[in-house]
Design an enzyme around this catalytic site. Structure first.
Site, PDB file in Angstrom:
ATOM      1  CB  SER A 150      99.248 -52.275 -22.482  1.00  0.00           C
ATOM      2  OG  SER A 150      99.499 -52.808 -21.149  1.00  0.00           O
ATOM      3  CE1 TYR A 163      97.786 -47.474 -21.054  1.00  0.00           C
ATOM      4  CE2 TYR A 163      97.727 -49.696 -19.727  1.00  0.00           C
ATOM      5  CZ  TYR A 163      98.575 -48.915 -20.628  1.00  0.00           C
ATOM      6  OH  TYR A 163      99.419 -48.900 -21.307  1.00  0.00           O
ATOM      7  CE  LYS A 167      97.967 -48.298 -24.391  1.00  0.00           C
ATOM      8  NZ  LYS A 167      98.609 -47.742 -25.343  1.00  0.00           N
TER       9      LYS A 167
HETATM   10  N1  LIG Z   1     106.310 -48.726 -19.734  1.00  0.00           N
HETATM   11  C1  LIG Z   1     105.504 -49.557 -19.650  1.00  0.00           C
HETATM   12  O1  LIG Z   1     105.705 -50.374 -18.742  1.00  0.00           O
HETATM   13  C2  LIG Z   1     104.362 -49.895 -20.849  1.00  0.00           C
HETATM   14  C3  LIG Z   1     103.620 -51.181 -20.751  1.00  0.00           C
HETATM   15  C4  LIG Z   1     102.576 -51.383 -21.577  1.00  0.00           C
HETATM   16  C5  LIG Z   1     102.222 -50.532 -22.565  1.00  0.00           C
HETATM   17  N2  LIG Z   1     102.905 -49.061 -22.731  1.00  0.00           N
HETATM   18  C6  LIG Z   1     102.632 -48.338 -23.734  1.00  0.00           C
HETATM   19  O2  LIG Z   1     103.791 -48.154 -24.284  1.00  0.00           O
HETATM   20  C7  LIG Z   1     103.289 -46.487 -24.717  1.00  0.00           C
HETATM   21  C8  LIG Z   1     104.631 -45.757 -24.406  1.00  0.00           C
HETATM   22  O3  LIG Z   1     104.755 -45.663 -22.943  1.00  0.00           O
HETATM   23  P1  LIG Z   1     105.936 -45.154 -22.353  1.00  0.00           P
HETATM   24  O4  LIG Z   1     106.174 -46.224 -21.028  1.00  0.00           O
HETATM   25  O5  LIG Z   1     107.302 -44.876 -23.251  1.00  0.00           O
HETATM   26  O6  LIG Z   1     105.450 -43.885 -21.451  1.00  0.00           O
HETATM   27  P2  LIG Z   1     106.274 -42.618 -21.029  1.00  0.00           P
HETATM   28  O7  LIG Z   1     107.645 -42.805 -20.795  1.00  0.00           O
HETATM   29  O8  LIG Z   1     105.341 -41.995 -20.080  1.00  0.00           O
HETATM   30  O9  LIG Z   1     106.109 -41.670 -22.372  1.00  0.00           O
HETATM   31  C9  LIG Z   1     104.762 -41.277 -23.197  1.00  0.00           C
HETATM   32  C10 LIG Z   1     105.231 -40.493 -24.063  1.00  0.00           C
HETATM   33  O10 LIG Z   1     103.783 -39.957 -24.508  1.00  0.00           O
HETATM   34  C11 LIG Z   1     103.668 -38.577 -24.722  1.00  0.00           C
HETATM   35  N3  LIG Z   1     102.334 -38.296 -24.263  1.00  0.00           N
HETATM   36  C12 LIG Z   1     101.820 -38.544 -23.169  1.00  0.00           C
HETATM   37  N4  LIG Z   1     100.419 -38.019 -23.183  1.00  0.00           N
HETATM   38  C13 LIG Z   1     100.332 -37.260 -24.361  1.00  0.00           C
HETATM   39  C14 LIG Z   1      99.406 -36.824 -24.983  1.00  0.00           C
HETATM   40  N5  LIG Z   1      98.092 -36.426 -24.288  1.00  0.00           N
HETATM   41  N6  LIG Z   1      99.428 -36.261 -26.217  1.00  0.00           N
HETATM   42  C15 LIG Z   1     100.798 -36.321 -26.817  1.00  0.00           C
HETATM   43  N7  LIG Z   1     101.759 -36.971 -26.243  1.00  0.00           N
HETATM   44  C16 LIG Z   1     101.662 -37.517 -25.096  1.00  0.00           C
HETATM   45  C17 LIG Z   1     104.693 -38.191 -23.610  1.00  0.00           C
HETATM   46  O11 LIG Z   1     105.455 -36.903 -24.012  1.00  0.00           O
HETATM   47  P3  LIG Z   1     104.495 -35.445 -23.328  1.00  0.00           P
HETATM   48  O12 LIG Z   1     104.474 -35.764 -21.849  1.00  0.00           O
HETATM   49  O13 LIG Z   1     105.629 -34.252 -23.741  1.00  0.00           O
HETATM   50  O14 LIG Z   1     103.097 -35.430 -24.058  1.00  0.00           O
HETATM   51  C18 LIG Z   1     106.015 -39.121 -23.773  1.00  0.00           C
HETATM   52  O15 LIG Z   1     106.409 -38.639 -24.880  1.00  0.00           O
HETATM   53  C19 LIG Z   1     102.049 -45.982 -24.383  1.00  0.00           C
HETATM   54  O16 LIG Z   1     101.024 -46.289 -25.205  1.00  0.00           O
HETATM   55  C20 LIG Z   1     102.003 -47.133 -22.911  1.00  0.00           C
HETATM   56  O17 LIG Z   1     100.458 -47.249 -22.963  1.00  0.00           O
HETATM   57  C21 LIG Z   1     103.933 -49.111 -21.772  1.00  0.00           C
END
Ligand SMILES: NC(=O)c1ccc[n+]([C@@H]2O[C@H](COP(=O)([O-])OP(=O)(O)OC[C@H]3O[C@@H](n4cnc5c(N)ncnc54)[C@H](OP(=O)(O)O)[C@@H]3O)[C@@H](O)[C@H]2O)c1
Length: 254
Positions: A150, A163, A167
């Site tokens: 991130s 967090y 990261k």
């Molecule tokens: N979206 C943003 O703005 C953003 C910004 C910077 C970085 N990121 C990074 O991008 C990645 C994906 O984020 P996203 O925005 O796609 O998140 P999201 O929409 O909340 O999806 C998270 C995914 O991770 C799974 N997950 C969560 N906790 C888990 C656990 N303990 N064990 C196994 N699976 C788990 C969830 O499925 P379940 O609930 O079924 O477990 C879901 O499939 C993350 O690493 C996040 O930190 C996102």
């Protein structure tokens, strides 16, 4: 298109994606399958994993395996890796994507439990999975690991300190793993900025009233589908001379 198809081709590759059931992970899973890969969708909610796996199979004709796992629990990760190798015999690309950052109102209310959960999921789990899969990739003579980080790790806001630290650890770990697993296996960081997914809804980004996005060069949040190009680059041979790097797909953070 023929030339680009070849460069990004993943035909008969196996791509294991944690958090592949929703958000960025779901988009990356579909994209990998559309480029010819069989995929493993791993997250805590098995129903979601099964639903996405079925959709991917129906839409792309590729095999998709669902697996229930809590990535923050070290002892569950051997099972994921064993099940993947039992089914497919290999992993060509591991995408450590599952991550989260629970909200807190003030720092003294951050419990040890919350802190540990954040570190376990965003840092410890990716380390263990990379160790288990990376060594097998080295033995197989090829592989690519993509760690989803991130921009918070570079510009840590007051509301995401555990967090951001986890990261930042992931960024450092990526470079070390690239050295550990080279020259056969490449390891890179895919650094995301704000995308409109479930986690960003929880952070309030979808109803951002402060126009935080105005500070980004692109002046908006990303659509989850916009992660795909960068993910396919790092997952495929298109990035054959890229390792230990950080690729920012973040709309241009200030
Ligand atoms: N979206 C943003 O703005 C953003 C910004 C910077 C970085 N990121 C990074 O991008 C990645 C994906 O984020 P996203 O925005 O796609 O998140 P999201 O929409 O909340 O999806 C998270 C995914 O991770 C799974 N997950 C969560 N906790 C888990 C656990 N303990 N064990 C196994 N699976 C788990 C969830 O499925 P379940 O609930 O079924 O477990 C879901 O499939 C993350 O690493 C996040 O930190 C996102």
């Amino acid at each position: 298109m023929g030339y680009a198809d070849d460069v990004f081709d993943l035909t008969d590759r196996v791509v294991l994606i944690t958090g592949g059931s929703r958000g960025l992970g779901r988009e990356m899973a579909f994209a990998a399958a559309r480029c010819g890969a069989d995929v493993v969708i791993a997250s805590r909610n098995m129903d979601n994993c099964v639903a996405v796996a079925k959709e991917i199979q129906a839409q792309t004709g590729r095999a998709a395996m669902a697996y229930q796992v809590h990535v923050g629990r070290w002892d569950q990760l051997d099972g994921l890796v064993d099940a993947t190798y039992d089914r497919f015999g290999k992993v060509d690309t591991l995408i450590n994507n599952a991550g989260m950052s629970p909200l807190y109102d003030k720092l003294s209310n951050v419990t040890e439990k919350l802190f540990d959960a954040v570190v376990n999921l965003n840092l410890k789990g990716p380390f263990r999975l990379s160790a288990l899969v990376g060594e097998r990739m080295v033995a197989a003579g090829r592989g690519s690991i993509v760690n989803v980080s991130s921009t918070g790790s570079l510009r840590p806001g007051a509301d995401i300190i555990p967090y951001a630290a986890a990261k930042a650890g992931l960024n450092a770990m990526t470079e070390g793993l690239a050295r550990a697993f080279g020259p056969m296996v490449r390891v890179n960081t895919l650094m995301a900025g704000p995308y409109l997914t479930d986690v960003s809804k929880a952070w309030g980004l979808d109803q951002d009233k402060t126009n935080r996005f105005g500070q980004l060069s692109l002046q908006r949040a990303g659509d989850p589908r916009e992660i795909v190009g960068a993910a396919l680059f790092l997952a495929s041979d298109a990035s054959s001379f890229t390792t230990g790097s950080i690729l920012r797909a973040d709309g241009g953070i200030p």
